[in-house]
Motif scaffolding. Structure first.
Motif, PDB file in Angstrom:
ATOM      1  N   CYS B 170      -1.124  -0.091   3.126  1.00 34.69           N
ATOM      2  CA  CYS B 170       0.253   0.275   3.250  1.00 34.69           C
ATOM      3  C   CYS B 170       1.084   0.010   2.085  1.00 34.69           C
ATOM      4  N   GLU B 172       0.031   0.319  -0.952  1.00 36.92           N
ATOM      5  CA  GLU B 172      -0.214   1.429  -1.804  1.00 36.92           C
ATOM      6  C   GLU B 172       0.307   2.722  -1.464  1.00 36.92           C
ATOM      7  N   SER B 173       0.609   2.903  -0.297  1.00 39.39           N
ATOM      8  CA  SER B 173       1.210   3.914   0.069  1.00 39.39           C
ATOM      9  C   SER B 173       2.677   4.059  -0.291  1.00 39.39           C
ATOM     10  N   LEU B 174       3.343   2.898   0.159  1.00 40.94           N
ATOM     11  CA  LEU B 174       4.735   2.714  -0.285  1.00 40.94           C
ATOM     12  C   LEU B 174       4.955   2.904  -1.707  1.00 40.94           C
ATOM     13  N   GLN B 175       3.971   2.451  -2.507  1.00 40.70           N
ATOM     14  CA  GLN B 175       4.255   2.542  -3.884  1.00 40.70           C
ATOM     15  C   GLN B 175       4.212   3.868  -4.351  1.00 40.70           C
ATOM     16  N   ALA B 176       3.393   4.872  -3.717  1.00 39.13           N
ATOM     17  CA  ALA B 176       3.374   6.167  -3.679  1.00 39.13           C
ATOM     18  C   ALA B 176       4.368   6.817  -3.486  1.00 39.13           C
ATOM     19  N   VAL B 177       5.306   6.522  -2.597  1.00 35.44           N
ATOM     20  CA  VAL B 177       6.489   7.155  -2.165  1.00 35.44           C
ATOM     21  C   VAL B 177       7.779   6.663  -3.044  1.00 35.44           C
ATOM     22  N   ALA B 179       8.699   3.567  -3.653  1.00 30.82           N
ATOM     23  CA  ALA B 179       9.163   2.315  -3.043  1.00 30.82           C
ATOM     24  C   ALA B 179       9.344   1.189  -4.181  1.00 30.82           C
TER      25      ALA B 179
END
Lengths: 268, 266
Positions: B170, B172-177, B179
């Protein structure tokens, strides 16, 4: 059609000596639905993650929406990343939070200071998130914990989070690899329809050749870090497939037309 | 006679033989070195038994006027453990964010942060207590600091492991948005690791209840000091009832935290 993404002679060496990408060049235009196919370890994930700099490249240039990715840092990088939605094989949700909170994470790239840290989203954002969940048929799960959902539902939350970013480009890293065939069809249909409706370019890493052929406007074939095919699905001949997977077609599990007939109405 | 068929591989058998031989040699060498003799222990067992049965038994209550003092010293020990663990947990949370290569904004420094925590952790709380008492004087405040240091160092390690276990995807996914670091911490790491953190925190409270009794004995106050003063005054029967009291306290706290941890990790 506007160019969204351009790879020019991109290479990537990992510190452990793996040469994941070799001189990769291609372009993606607005509204395209591109599938990247190739065996495990051919560099598919590296390509996707280099686009939003989750993985820095070693050589070459990636241009995203007119900006050189490798030059972006700090605030600029965050701005660039919010233009690119990402969907993962393992959904990558925060499972202890509610579905709505997970969808709203898509807005974090637009928020600064304490508001972003403590998740104080605007009412407008919340309304948009609920509308999106409606569109995905997930409205009744708004306040469920993300951990309570089934695989297909989790991936729909992942799609909603990515669309919340208002992206120009959507990257999907094997979005259906962990799903049953019927959920997989729902997810692929949703990806195609939602990106088409919003004119979002979409790049999907896939292991399922039949899915790639059915949904994409273009297919890129990777083998050992090199692009060996770049063209429309019709041109993906047996010869090319053999070159991509380095084995004859009979040795591949490709899947048949049978999948198309599956009913998506009862999917989870 | 026919050759017997062995039941285990020959190398394995040899390993066991060597292991037992080495253990035996070590036992003989070390008991010679420390002048330990099992016979002396047996000869003195009368005196030992007399001590246990006459001096310790039966447990006696302290004077009625002292009982409130004893009970309040138990409360001091509990409070010492709870407060030091709580402060340590808050500090450990922030430090652990910088001690994991995978999430720290300065991954190159993570190694040194972990090394520092390991150094602190490998010095026992009792040694910290002695060091601090010699430099700052005795008192509950110093006992507090001694417990704080060790449980802080322990929790940094435990928290880093929890973070690396749970939140990789998770984050990684927030880095991708797009954040930022503190957004990732508050929106992904904290919610997904909170239960793990709480479980370690409760475990640390268990450990610190025992440790704070010991640290109290050497000058940190609380029930440990009370016990020590009765032992020094040769009032072993009263000391015994305080030991029972401590055991009861530890068991009750263990059961409560154990139950809570089970609930949390459900």
């Amino acid at each position: 059609m506007d160019k969204i993404l351009k790879f020019e002679n991109v290479s990537k060496h990992y510190p452990n000596g793996v040469h994941a990408l070799k001189n990769v060049s291609f372009e993606v235009n607005e509204g395209e639905f591109v599938s990247i196919i190739g065996p495990s370890g051919s560099g598919k994930s590296t390509i996707l993650r280099s686009i939003n700099k989750l993985i820095p490249i070693s050589d070459g240039n990636i241009t995203l929406d007119g900006l050189l990715v490798s030059q972006q840092k700090g605030k600029e990088l965050r701005k660039l990343r919010r233009k690119v939605g990402m969907i993962f094989q393992n959904y990558n949700l925060v499972y202890s939070l509610s579905v709505l909170q997970n969808v709203l994470h898509g807005r974090l790239g637009y928020m600064d200071g304490l508001k972003g840290i403590f998740g104080l989203y605007s009412e407008e954002d919340k309304k948009e998130a609920i509308n999106l969940l409606n569109e995905l048929g997930m409205e009744q799960f708004c306040y469920n914990r993300a951990s309570d959902l089934s695989g297909g539902q989790k991936q729909r939350v992942g799609i909603a989070r990515a669309i919340m970013q208002n992206p120009k480009l959507l990257l999907c890293d094997e979005p259906i690899a962990s799903l049953d065939p019927s959920s997989a069809k729902t997810i692929m249909d949703l990806l195609r329809d939602m990106t088409r409706k919003r004119n979002i370019a979409c790049i999907v890493n896939l292991h399922q050749l039949d899915v790639a052929i059915k949904y994409s406007t273009r297919i890129i074939g990777l083998s050992k870090g090199e692009v060996v095919f770049d063209g429309p699905p019709e041109k993906l001949t047996d010869d090319v497939i053999e070159r991509i997977y380095n084995t004859s077609r009979e040795n591949l599990m490709i899947g048949g037309a049978g999948n198309d007939k599956k009913d998506s109405a009862d999917c989870a | 006679m026919t050759k017997r068929i062995p039941l285990i591989a020959r190398e394995q058998k040899r390993m066991y033989t060597i292991f037992i031989a080495v253990a035996l040699v070590l036992f003989i060498a070390t008991s010679f070195y420390t002048n330990f003799n099992i016979m002396t222990l047996a000869q003195n067992s009368d005196a030992f038994w007399a001590f246990i049965t006459k001096d310790f038994f039966p447990p006696a209550l302290p004077k009625a006027s002292r009982i409130p003092g004893v009970l309040s010293s138990v409360v001091v020990t509990l409070a010492l453990a709870m407060s030091s663990t709580t402060i340590a947990a808050v500090l450990a949370f922030f430090v652990s964010l910088f001690a994991s290569e995978k999430i720290s904004p300065f991954p190159k420094l993570a190694k040194y942060v972990r090394g520092f925590a390991t150094f602190l952790r490998n010095i026992p709380a009792l040694v910290w207590a002695f060091i601090l008492f010699s430099s700052l004087g005795i008192g509950t405040g110093v006992g507090f600091v001694a417990l704080l240091i060790t449980s802080f160092a322990f929790m940094v390690r435990a928290f880093v492991e929890t973070i690396e276990d749970v939140s990789q995807d998770c984050v990684e996914s927030l880095q991708a948005v797009g954040a930022g670091f503190w957004q990732r911490v508050w929106q992904a790491i904290l919610p997904s690791c909170l239960n793990g953190f709480l479980s370690w925190f409760l475990y640390c409270i268990e450990v610190n209840i025992r440790a704070s009794t010991i640290v109290g004995m050497v000058g940190g106050g609380g029930v440990g000091l009370t016990l020590f003063s009765y032992i020094k005054g040769f009032q072993y029967d009263i000391a015994f009832s305080i030991i029972l009291l401590i055991a009861a306290m530890v068991i009750v706290v263990d059961r409560i935290t154990g139950k809570l941890r089970k609930e949390i990790l459900k």
